[in-house]
Scaffold this motif. Structure first.
Motif, PDB file in Angstrom:
ATOM      1  N   GLY A  16       0.808  -1.211   0.000  1.00 13.29           N
ATOM      2  CA  GLY A  16       0.000   0.000   0.000  1.00 13.29           C
ATOM      3  C   GLY A  16       0.841   1.260   0.000  1.00 13.29           C
ATOM      4  N   ILE A  20       0.898   4.240  -3.161  1.00 14.15           N
ATOM      5  CA  ILE A  20       0.848   5.700  -3.025  1.00 14.15           C
ATOM      6  C   ILE A  20       2.068   6.333  -3.682  1.00 14.15           C
ATOM      7  N   ALA A 338      -7.958   5.897   3.210  1.00 11.70           N
ATOM      8  CA  ALA A 338      -7.504   5.828   1.818  1.00 11.70           C
ATOM      9  C   ALA A 338      -8.062   6.996   1.003  1.00 11.70           C
ATOM     10  N   GLU A 339      -9.323   7.337   1.232  1.00  7.08           N
ATOM     11  CA  GLU A 339      -9.935   8.460   0.515  1.00  7.08           C
ATOM     12  C   GLU A 339      -9.264   9.776   0.887  1.00  7.08           C
ATOM     13  N   CYS A 341      -6.135  10.154   1.919  1.00  9.63           N
ATOM     14  CA  CYS A 341      -4.806  10.179   1.304  1.00  9.63           C
ATOM     15  C   CYS A 341      -4.895  10.514  -0.176  1.00  9.63           C
ATOM     16  N   GLU A 342      -5.883   9.950  -0.838  1.00  8.32           N
ATOM     17  CA  GLU A 342      -6.082  10.245  -2.254  1.00  8.32           C
ATOM     18  C   GLU A 342      -6.369  11.739  -2.445  1.00  8.32           C
ATOM     19  N   PRO A 354      -2.337   5.726   4.038  1.00 10.35           N
ATOM     20  CA  PRO A 354      -3.519   5.423   4.853  1.00 10.35           C
ATOM     21  C   PRO A 354      -3.204   4.373   5.901  1.00 10.35           C
ATOM     22  N   SER A 356      -4.987   2.142   7.027  1.00 11.53           N
ATOM     23  CA  SER A 356      -5.565   0.843   6.702  1.00 11.53           C
ATOM     24  C   SER A 356      -4.544  -0.100   6.085  1.00 11.53           C
ATOM     25  N   VAL A 357      -3.463   0.426   5.545  1.00  9.81           N
ATOM     26  CA  VAL A 357      -2.379  -0.388   5.000  1.00  9.81           C
ATOM     27  C   VAL A 357      -1.756  -1.266   6.084  1.00  9.81           C
ATOM     28  N   GLU A 363      -7.348   1.797  10.253  1.00 10.28           N
ATOM     29  CA  GLU A 363      -8.381   2.628   9.640  1.00 10.28           C
ATOM     30  C   GLU A 363      -8.700   3.806  10.557  1.00 10.28           C
TER      31      GLU A 363
END
Length: 398
Positions: A16, A20, A338-339, A341-342, A354, A356-357, A363
């Motif tokens: 992950g 990125i 994740a959202e 970070c995007e 993120p 979550s990785v 999370e």
């Protein structure tokens, strides 16, 4: 032609962090100015004395295979370091093996310790290799929680409840990636007692041990009573000496384990590069104040970054005791990690990872590396502030 890739690889998701990073690099190729806070790579050059030792070794013709275990000179230097700094005495000929980076060492060690169906206790969150590789080997990673409200210390009661007759080993990472948490002496002493009680092997990842702040003390669990014979200590040169590209790590463990690890190591890599091993000897034996200067600069960046992030609405983070990461609580946003970070990458051109990785507990968190210049970190903070202001306008905070 149909390429029949082994289904085992389905158990091994892509990194992950690198996902990125690749997206950030693509944006750079398109002309965007990206501030990289995603990669755990020191921004300092490798100290000059280490580079000179490598060049000298090449010029002297040290360009051939070494012993699979590594040069005896480097193993002796590692043994000296472990005795002086970590208070553990190892036989350099039988209890130390030099690897091609810490990543190889992790794979080798897990391969020789775990059989199909074995369970291994792994922190959550943690560097993903410890979650993914056991699955590839047919073993079962059983996670234990590292929680912000507990200052990322272990809950010994939780761990003991998760130990079964299938539990083969337990992983600890201190200082931790991604949280920056440092395990306390009392925690390690209790954990050592638990390992003895349940006849459990410990895998101790100590690669960030030299990057530690505020009077915190790194302790190796192998130095505690009854623990050397049941501990595999993993370490390397990448983080402390800013040698990520040199790929040099090591394993310190009881002789039977080292002998088994060497069987896997022989087939995977043969040996670490000869001249890189010479650089490792110099790193350990000729160090002056290079590391202290780097750590002092990391501390300056850390103090600034934590202070500034905690002033951004929706951000909350503790002061990490070690490593070069801040672990930011972003649960106030109605977006996944994740959202977020995007969004920060595409709109603010700041690359972060993120949480979550790093496991289910990740999370709601972001990992930001302060292994970048103070000036870049300050600019990243300003960009994040602007991004968050736009998210507030869009009603993205709960």
């Amino acid at each position: 032609m149909e390429y029949k890739i082994s289904r085992k690889l389905d158990l091994l998701p892509p990194s992950g962090i690198r996902k990125i990073n690749e997206k950030a690099l693509q944006l750079e190729r398109e002309g965007k100015n990206i501030i990289h806070l995603e990669i755990g790579r020191p921004d300092f050059d490798t100290p000059e004395y280490i580079k000179k030792a490598c060049i000298k070794s090449i010029e002297e013709g040290n360009v051939f295979y070494t012993s699979n275990f590594g040069t005896l000179e480097l193993r002796r230097a590692i043994a000296e370091k472990l005795e002086k700094q970590n208070h553990i005495k190892y036989d350099p000929q039988e209890e130390i093996l030099v690897s091609v980076g810490l990543s190889e060492a992790v794979y080798d060690v897990l391969s020789v310790l775990l059989e199909e169906g074995d369970e291994i206790l792994v922190p959550d969150p943690v560097w993903m290799n410890y979650l993914n590789l056991p699955k590839l080997l047919g073993a079962v990673p059983v996670t234990y929680q590292l929680l912000e409200e507990n200052d990322y210390q272990l809950d010994l009661d939780e761990i003991e409840k998760k130990i079964t007759d299938k539990t083969k080993a337990m992983v600890i990472v201190s200082p931790n990636n991604p949280t920056g948490g440092v395990l306390k002496k009392q925690t390690l002493e209790q954990l050592a007692g638990l390992a003895v009680k349940h006849d459990m092997m410990m895998i101790s990842d100590e690669v960030y041990e030299r990057i530690i702040f505020d009077g915190e003390t790194h302790l190796s669990i192998a130095s505690m009573e009854g623990m050397k014979d049941r501990t595999v200590t993993l370490n390397g040169f990448s983080k402390a000496y800013s040698m990520t590209g040199w790929r040099l790590g090591y394993v310190a463990a009881p002789a039977p384990i080292i002998a088994a690890v060497n069987k896997m190591h022989q087939h995977l890599t043969t040996c670490a590069s000869s001249f890189v091993q010479a650089a490792g000897v110099a790193a350990l034996r000729e160090e002056k104040d290079e590391l202290q200067l780097m750590v002092a600069e990391y501390k300056r960046r850390r103090d600034y970054l934590v202070s500034e992030l905690n002033q951004i609405p929706g951000f909350r983070c503790r002061m990490p005791g070690g490593s070069f990461y801040v672990y930011v609580n972003v649960k106030a946003f109605s977006m996944s990690s994740a959202e977020l970070c995007e969004y920060f990458l595409m709109e603010g051109h700041v690359a972060a990872v993120p949480g979550s990785v790093f496991g289910e507990n990740g999370e709601g968190y972001l990992r930001l590396s302060f292994a970048n210049s103070y000036e870049n970190i300050a600019e990243a903070v300003e960009r994040l502030k602007k991004c968050v202001a736009e998210l507030i306008k869009a009603g993205k905070i709960k």
